[in-house]
Design an enzyme around this catalytic site. Structure first.
Site, PDB file in Angstrom:
ATOM      1  N   HIS A 296       0.811  -1.217   0.000  1.00  0.00           N
ATOM      2  CA  HIS A 296       0.000   0.000   0.000  1.00  0.00           C
ATOM      3  C   HIS A 296       0.843   1.265   0.000  1.00  0.00           C
ATOM      4  O   HIS A 296       0.376   2.323  -0.427  1.00  0.00           O
ATOM      5  CB  HIS A 296      -0.916  -0.002   1.223  1.00  0.00           C
ATOM      6  N   CYS A 297       2.096   1.174   0.452  1.00  0.00           N
ATOM      7  CA  CYS A 297       2.864   2.406   0.689  1.00  0.00           C
ATOM      8  C   CYS A 297       3.809   2.787  -0.437  1.00  0.00           C
ATOM      9  O   CYS A 297       3.725   3.885  -0.986  1.00  0.00           O
ATOM     10  CB  CYS A 297       3.662   2.268   1.988  1.00  0.00           C
ATOM     11  N   ILE A 298       4.746   1.906  -0.782  1.00  0.00           N
ATOM     12  CA  ILE A 298       5.863   2.318  -1.625  1.00  0.00           C
ATOM     13  C   ILE A 298       5.431   2.719  -3.031  1.00  0.00           C
ATOM     14  O   ILE A 298       5.976   3.684  -3.589  1.00  0.00           O
ATOM     15  CB  ILE A 298       6.941   1.209  -1.647  1.00  0.00           C
TER      16      ILE A 298
ATOM     17  N   ASP B 206       3.114   6.370  -2.044  1.00  0.00           N
ATOM     18  CA  ASP B 206       3.565   7.503  -1.240  1.00  0.00           C
ATOM     19  C   ASP B 206       4.334   8.571  -2.010  1.00  0.00           C
ATOM     20  O   ASP B 206       4.147   9.770  -1.757  1.00  0.00           O
ATOM     21  CB  ASP B 206       4.413   7.012  -0.059  1.00  0.00           C
TER      22      ASP B 206
END
Length: 436
Positions: free
Chosen positions: A272-274, A277
């Site tokens: 979900h992040c890299i 973001d």
């Protein structure tokens, strides 16, 4: 006793009721941790099926066993879709998604909708903490005014903090308790409330000067990874053209005891992040007249990796006088990283779609994902198939997209007619293995 003093006492005595909003890969482990130390926890989610399963003692996540959910239930944990129960809670911790829209811009609808569902039920003496990854200013600009519109004064009768999640599903070396927790408050009083909220369940709380500093901290952590993965992915392409094994090079470089951190190339970014973001920061940076060229370049490299892998599959099939159209391709691993069931932003799914669009018959094998789950943007009506000696020979190509430890790589090597290896599992040259 002031409102803050009363809240701090309740938190430190573990008499406070903790509300966790969003019971996924962040919210559920956090709920478990608060239950472990004796807090009563109310879990909020908009999905009735999730709520029903949790209240029946069933886990939603592979690495959290059903027995842990049963223990949570015995300690008083309850899941609900009723956001009016926010009034029962002394703390409200938001662990909801922050995806991108189709224009690759931040989509804060989950955060905003959650806050607007909670605010009518807020009361004096509560602390709200946002954990979702987002751009600097979100907590101040989106949450703060909505709480103030309720008639609450931030820093006096209500307390607002940002504390980014740092979960790493499948990592046996770190737990919710042992990963240090960054926390920034909207005011000094808010920071006190935030530290008191977390220091009962986290070994080390790291206070910072503001919610914006905490928000940027989370982005820096993940952009650091995205940029370095982009670098090593580009190096992989260069090494491949030169006939050099990039994994051998990385292993050799990693023997340097200073100044080098090994990152591994792959078929694209997942989780979900890299993958997301960097776009949150580049979008916000434009408001300040800053063009984040370095970050965006890494994003371009990483976003292109699925196409690179598909080109490798195409070339490998061509060498065997086969086209992608009509070929039977088995994708090994559809979770975004090894040994987990988390499929958020998985590059494996993008690979499956691209191969399907080229006319391939695509199937997958993943011991952690027995049935392809519902996803917002991806749709496959598939179940995991076996990857064993009896079945591997049926496929024209086996694509290693996520290298779970549960796969038997010796069996795959010996029985697959063509392997495209996007994870570097096979280091020795083999005539039927193509490195991607």
């Amino acid at each position: 006793m002031t409102v803050l003093d009363d809240l701090l006492t309740r938190l430190r005595d573990r008499d406070a009721v903790i509300g966790v909003v969003g019971l996924g890969y962040v919210g559920l482990p956090l709920s478990r941790r608060y239950c472990e130390v004796g807090y009563r926890v109310v879990g909020f989610d908009i999905a009735p099926d999730k709520v029903r399963r949790l209240n029946d003692g069933k886990s939603l996540i592979e690495h959290i066993p059903d027995a842990d959910i049963a223990t949570m239930r015995q300690s008083g944990f309850e899941a609900t879709t009723d956001f009016s129960r926010a009034a029962e809670c002394d703390a409200l911790i938001l662990c909801v998604p922050t995806p991108l829209n189709k224009y690759r811009e931040p989509d804060l609808s989950f955060v905003v909708n959650t806050v607007e569902s909670l605010v009518p039920h807020m009361r004096p003496g509560q602390v709200m903490a946002l954990e979702s990854t987002t751009y600097p200013g979100t907590t101040d600009e989106e949450l703060g005014p909505r709480i103030a519109a309720r008639g609450l004064t931030i820093g006096e009768t209500a307390f607002l903090v940002y504390s980014p999640e740092r979960e790493d599903p499948g990592n046996a070396h770190f737990s919710t308790r042992s990963i240090p927790k960054v926390c920034g408050g909207a005011t000094p009083a808010c920071l006190k409330a935030g530290v008191a909220l977390y220091d009962q369940v986290i070994d080390q709380v790291v206070p910072v000067s503001s919610t914006r500093a905490a928000e940027l901290t989370k982005l820096l952590e993940n952009i650091h990874r995205a940029v370095n993965i982009g670098l090593v992915n580009e190096m992989k392409i260069v090494a491949d053209r030169m006939g050099i094994d990039i994994h051998e090079v990385i292993a050799a470089a990693a023997t340097k005891p200073f100044g080098f951190v090994p990152y591994q190339p792959g078929p694209g970014l997942g989780g979900h992040c890299i993958p997301i973001d960097p776009f949150y920061l580049t979008w916000k940076a434009r408001e300040y007249g800053v063009h984040t060229r370095f970050i965006e370049l890494a994003g371009e490299v990483n976003s292109a990796m699925p196409d690179y892998v598909v080109a490798k599959v195409t070339a490998a099939l061509n060498d065997r006088q086969k086209s992608v159209r009509g070929s039977r391709i088995l994708v090994l691993g559809i979770a975004y990283k090894k040994n987990v069931d988390d499929m958020r932003e998985s590059p494996s799914v993008v690979l499956m779609e691209k191969l399907r669009d080229l006319g391939a018959e695509v199937a997958y094998s993943d011991p952690h994902v027995p049935v392809f789950p519902p996803m917002r943007e991806h749709h496959f009506d598939l179940e995991s198939v076996a990857a064993d000696a009896a079945t591997l020979g049926r496929w024209d190509c086996v694509l290693i997209a996520t290298d779970h430890d549960k796969f038997d790589y010796d069996v795959i090597r010996d029985h697959a007619s063509l392997i495209v290896d996007a994870r570097g599992r096979y280091r020795d040259p083999l005539p039927h293995v193509v490195k991607a």
